[in-house]
Design an enzyme around this catalytic site. Structure first.
Site, PDB file in Angstrom:
ATOM      1  N   SER A  69       0.806  -1.214   0.000  1.00 23.58           N
ATOM      2  CA  SER A  69       0.000   0.000   0.000  1.00 23.58           C
ATOM      3  C   SER A  69       0.844   1.271   0.000  1.00 23.58           C
ATOM      4  O   SER A  69       1.561   1.542  -0.945  1.00 23.58           O
ATOM      5  CB  SER A  69      -0.961  -0.028   1.193  1.00 23.58           C
ATOM      6  OG  SER A  69      -1.880   1.033   1.144  1.00 23.58           O
ATOM      7  N   ASP A 285      -5.949   2.490  -2.973  1.00 21.88           N
ATOM      8  CA  ASP A 285      -7.122   2.354  -2.097  1.00 21.88           C
ATOM      9  C   ASP A 285      -7.336   3.561  -1.188  1.00 21.88           C
ATOM     10  O   ASP A 285      -8.294   3.594  -0.416  1.00 21.88           O
ATOM     11  CB  ASP A 285      -7.080   1.056  -1.282  1.00 21.88           C
ATOM     12  CG  ASP A 285      -5.920   0.988  -0.296  1.00 21.88           C
ATOM     13  OD1 ASP A 285      -5.141   1.957  -0.193  1.00 21.88           O
ATOM     14  OD2 ASP A 285      -5.793  -0.048   0.389  1.00 21.88           O
ATOM     15  N   ALA A 377      -9.491   8.999   8.302  1.00 12.43           N
ATOM     16  CA  ALA A 377      -8.978  10.327   7.969  1.00 12.43           C
ATOM     17  C   ALA A 377      -7.898  10.256   6.893  1.00 12.43           C
ATOM     18  O   ALA A 377      -7.703  11.205   6.120  1.00 12.43           O
ATOM     19  CB  ALA A 377      -8.432  11.007   9.225  1.00 12.43           C
ATOM     20  N   ARG A 502      -1.983   4.449  20.003  1.00  9.18           N
ATOM     21  CA  ARG A 502      -2.296   3.062  19.646  1.00  9.18           C
ATOM     22  C   ARG A 502      -1.116   2.462  18.905  1.00  9.18           C
ATOM     23  O   ARG A 502      -0.353   3.172  18.226  1.00  9.18           O
ATOM     24  CB  ARG A 502      -3.551   2.957  18.770  1.00  9.18           C
ATOM     25  CG  ARG A 502      -3.474   3.690  17.464  1.00  9.18           C
ATOM     26  CD  ARG A 502      -4.705   3.435  16.599  1.00  9.18           C
ATOM     27  NE  ARG A 502      -4.689   2.108  16.006  1.00  9.18           N
ATOM     28  CZ  ARG A 502      -4.087   1.825  14.847  1.00  9.18           C
ATOM     29  NH1 ARG A 502      -3.437   2.760  14.162  1.00  9.18           N
ATOM     30  NH2 ARG A 502      -4.123   0.605  14.358  1.00  9.18           N
ATOM     31  N   SER A 504       0.520   0.658  15.893  1.00  7.38           N
ATOM     32  CA  SER A 504       0.205   0.598  14.475  1.00  7.38           C
ATOM     33  C   SER A 504      -0.122  -0.835  14.067  1.00  7.38           C
ATOM     34  O   SER A 504       0.472  -1.791  14.568  1.00  7.38           O
ATOM     35  CB  SER A 504       1.385   1.109  13.650  1.00  7.38           C
ATOM     36  OG  SER A 504       1.197   0.831  12.275  1.00  7.38           O
ATOM     37  N   GLY A 505      -1.059  -0.963  13.126  1.00  4.39           N
ATOM     38  CA  GLY A 505      -1.368  -2.279  12.596  1.00  4.39           C
ATOM     39  C   GLY A 505      -0.552  -2.628  11.368  1.00  4.39           C
ATOM     40  O   GLY A 505      -0.609  -3.748  10.875  1.00  4.39           O
ATOM     41  N   THR A 506       0.227  -1.660  10.855  1.00 10.94           N
ATOM     42  CA  THR A 506       0.973  -1.876   9.620  1.00 10.94           C
ATOM     43  C   THR A 506       2.472  -1.633   9.761  1.00 10.94           C
ATOM     44  O   THR A 506       3.243  -2.029   8.894  1.00 10.94           O
ATOM     45  CB  THR A 506       0.445  -0.956   8.505  1.00 10.94           C
ATOM     46  OG1 THR A 506       0.544   0.411   8.941  1.00 10.94           O
ATOM     47  CG2 THR A 506      -1.002  -1.282   8.182  1.00 10.94           C
ATOM     48  N   ARG A 511       1.566   5.044  17.364  1.00  8.91           N
ATOM     49  CA  ARG A 511       1.122   6.325  16.820  1.00  8.91           C
ATOM     50  C   ARG A 511       0.533   7.172  17.944  1.00  8.91           C
ATOM     51  O   ARG A 511      -0.221   6.676  18.788  1.00  8.91           O
ATOM     52  CB  ARG A 511       0.085   6.113  15.719  1.00  8.91           C
ATOM     53  CG  ARG A 511       0.602   5.271  14.551  1.00  8.91           C
ATOM     54  CD  ARG A 511      -0.390   5.272  13.390  1.00  8.91           C
ATOM     55  NE  ARG A 511      -0.052   4.284  12.385  1.00  8.91           N
ATOM     56  CZ  ARG A 511       0.835   4.470  11.405  1.00  8.91           C
ATOM     57  NH1 ARG A 511       1.465   5.620  11.322  1.00  8.91           N
ATOM     58  NH2 ARG A 511       1.077   3.518  10.525  1.00  8.91           N
TER      59      ARG A 511
END
Length: 548
Positions: A69, A285, A377, A502, A504-506, A511
């Site tokens: 991505s 995306d 966002a 939180r 990061s999921g990637t 963050r």
């Protein structure tokens, strides 16, 4: 499938895709994502898992997308797409993580265990669609996915270089022929065709003009938009930049993530004051808009702005056809600017739901409404319409009065123009341009709908991102101990202050997000919260610097 039939699983792994690293890799928000040289064995195993998943779903097609991505070019990734074009069911993420991390010698037994665990009938046919982005490492990884599918006697089909949303679209169409044709041409016919039909009967009016500059992030979205551009017959005057030529690097100082995160314009784009620009991300995306004003300031129109524009336009059309009883709601994450939430609830008078970060959470929540609009966002989002909504609009188109039929006709094209499976930069671009044209407004007028609170997003390296856990849709920290109480103290001292952290999921970072009444205060709050995370969660590298 007898144990002897699984021997080829180990043979492929040993001979072609051996696990050569002990680095643990986890299926996250967007699948697996890391340095490309660590991924070949992972992608091969996801080919195996896709076949198992297909058989659990009675032979329905599963998708595999090779992409990282918005990450830079040395990275890559892989994610699975479920039969309805949605993200992989969350209950399978742990299975994917387990299969990715076992040793080669354990892979055959683990595969057999997974087959038993999920009750897959291995005698069924299995179908797997494979797509990839433009990274130089993607062809090799796509080949690994194909071999994984073949190892369990699945039937893979390769689509080559496509946007991530295109692959989601193909999978959905393959499993539901009423949705469209599972091909790139079928995608163009449905989504671009709907835009052209609308534009042919929607004259350019007011302050809107049909010139749009597009930053393609040197990725696949720009390449596909160049193809589409040739078919638009002047209905939209696209000026393309960063489409992969002239040595431009994927996502480097360009693209949606760069514009959103740095609040600066991408390199390589010719800017005219007040001219609107759309920035895509590397796999097509995400999309954000912006313009440069006469003081050379960048004005960002991000996912929040896109969501409010589309929701208000769709809601207007529903009122025009006399279907205001249908529920329209917006779904946001904690990253949504507080001003946008206030505008939606107080001005648009629509319900807003906040969910955990990750498109899968937004998508599932949006499906609860007749019309669900969801955007992060960062510009990743779409609109989903219930079967009830589609049936109601079609009925009014056939039986309503003249004005109702006219509005219903527009709404039917809007629905066709929408890629309901997942956030899609190209589909969203056409939706935004339609809404702006229908309203006769330019980007400055769009921006003036409400004033964002100053905000800042920081990345912080820590020893282990999983130390930071959250609840209440990521808005409250549950660990490490003491972090949330410290954030509460800091926020209380800042007017209009809001902050959360939180993992990061990637990426392997934490963050930190902050909002406040002024730019000075938001910088102060973000730095203070980052320092608290650094102290309590084991930060690495340079300690955050507090503003004087």
């Amino acid at each position: 499938m007898p144990p002897s039939s699984l021997r080829v699983v180990y043979a492929f792994a040993r001979e072609m895709y051996p696990k050569t690293t002990d680095v643990f890799i986890q299926y996250g928000t967007a699948g697996f994502r890391t340095k490309a040289n660590l991924l070949e064995h992972v992608v091969y195993r996801m080919g195996l898992l896709a076949v198992i998943r297909s058989r659990v779903k009675n032979g329905r097609t599963i998708g595999i997308m090779i992409t990282a991505s918005h990450n830079l070019e040395p990275d890559n990734g892989v994610k699975l797409v479920d039969p309805d074009g949605e993200m992989l069911d969350g209950s399978w993420e742990e299975i994917a993580t387990r299969m990715a991390n076992v040793s080669d010698t354990e892979l055959e037994a683990t595969t057999a265990d997974v087959i038993r665990q999920v009750g897959a009938d291995m005698a069924l046919k299995a179908s797997v669609y494979v797509g990839m982005d433009t990274r130089y490492t993607s062809p090799r990884l796509a080949s690994a996915a194909v071999h994984g599918a073949m190892a369990l006697k699945g039937t893979p089909k390769e689509f080559g270089i496509v946007t991530t949303p295109m692959l989601h679209f193909f999978v959905k169409c393959r499993n539901d022929e009423t949705y469209g044709t599972p091909s790139e041409e079928g995608y163009y016919q449905k989504i671009v065709g709907a835009f052209k039909r609308l534009r042919a009967r929607m004259p350019v009016a007011g302050e809107y003009n049909n010139t749009l500059y597009v930053d393609g992030a040197n990725g696949v979205g720009g390449k596909k938009l160049n193809i589409i551009k040739k078919t638009l017959d002047g209905e939209l005057d696209l000026h393309m930049f960063n489409t992969g030529g002239n040595g431009g690097k994927l996502n480097l100082n360009c693209g949606a993530d760069h514009v959103k995160s740095t609040q600066t314009a991408p390199v390589g784009v010719e800017h005219v004051p007040w001219q609107r620009v759309a920035s895509l991300d590397g796999d097509g995306d995400r999309i954000v808009y912006y313009y440069i004003d006469d003081k050379n300031k960048l004005n960002l129109l991000d996912g929040d702005r896109i969501a409010t524009l589309l929701a208000s336009y769709v809601n207007q059309l529903l009122k025009e056809i006399g279907a205001s009883d249908l529920s329209v709601a917006l779904v946001q994450t904690a990253y949504a600017n507080g001003a946008s939430t206030k505008y939606i609830t107080e001005q648009l008078k629509m319900p807003v739901t906040c969910v955990s970060t990750g498109v899968k959470h937004l998508h599932h929540e949006a499906l609860k409404y007749d019309v669900g609009v969801y955007f992060e966002a960062n510009g990743h989002g779409t609109v989903v319409y219930s079967g009830k909504t589609k049936e109601a609009v079609r009925k009014i188109f056939e039986e309503g009065d003249q004005e109702q039929r006219k509005a219903a006709s527009i709404l039917l094209d809007i629905i066709d123009m929408t890629n309901e499976t997942v956030g899609d930069a190209l589909s969203d671009l056409f939706l935004v341009e339609t809404a702006l044209c229908a309203r006769g407004i330019n980007t400055k007028q769009w921006m003036q709908l409400y004033d964002d609170l100053p905000c800042q997003l920081m990345k912080l390296s820590v020893k282990d991102r999983n130390v930071v856990t959250t609840a209440d849709a990521d808005q409250q920290s549950t660990s490490p101990e003491g972090l949330q109480s410290r954030i509460d103290e800091l926020v209380a001292n800042i007017p209009s202050g809001r902050s959360f952290v939180r993992a990061s999921g990637t990426e392997d970072v934490v963050r930190v997000y902050a909002e406040a009444d002024t730019q000075e205060n938001v910088q102060k709050l973000a730095a203070q919260v980052a320092q608290a995370v650094y102290d309590l969660a084991g930060g690495v590298g340079t300690r955050p610097t507090l503003p004087e």
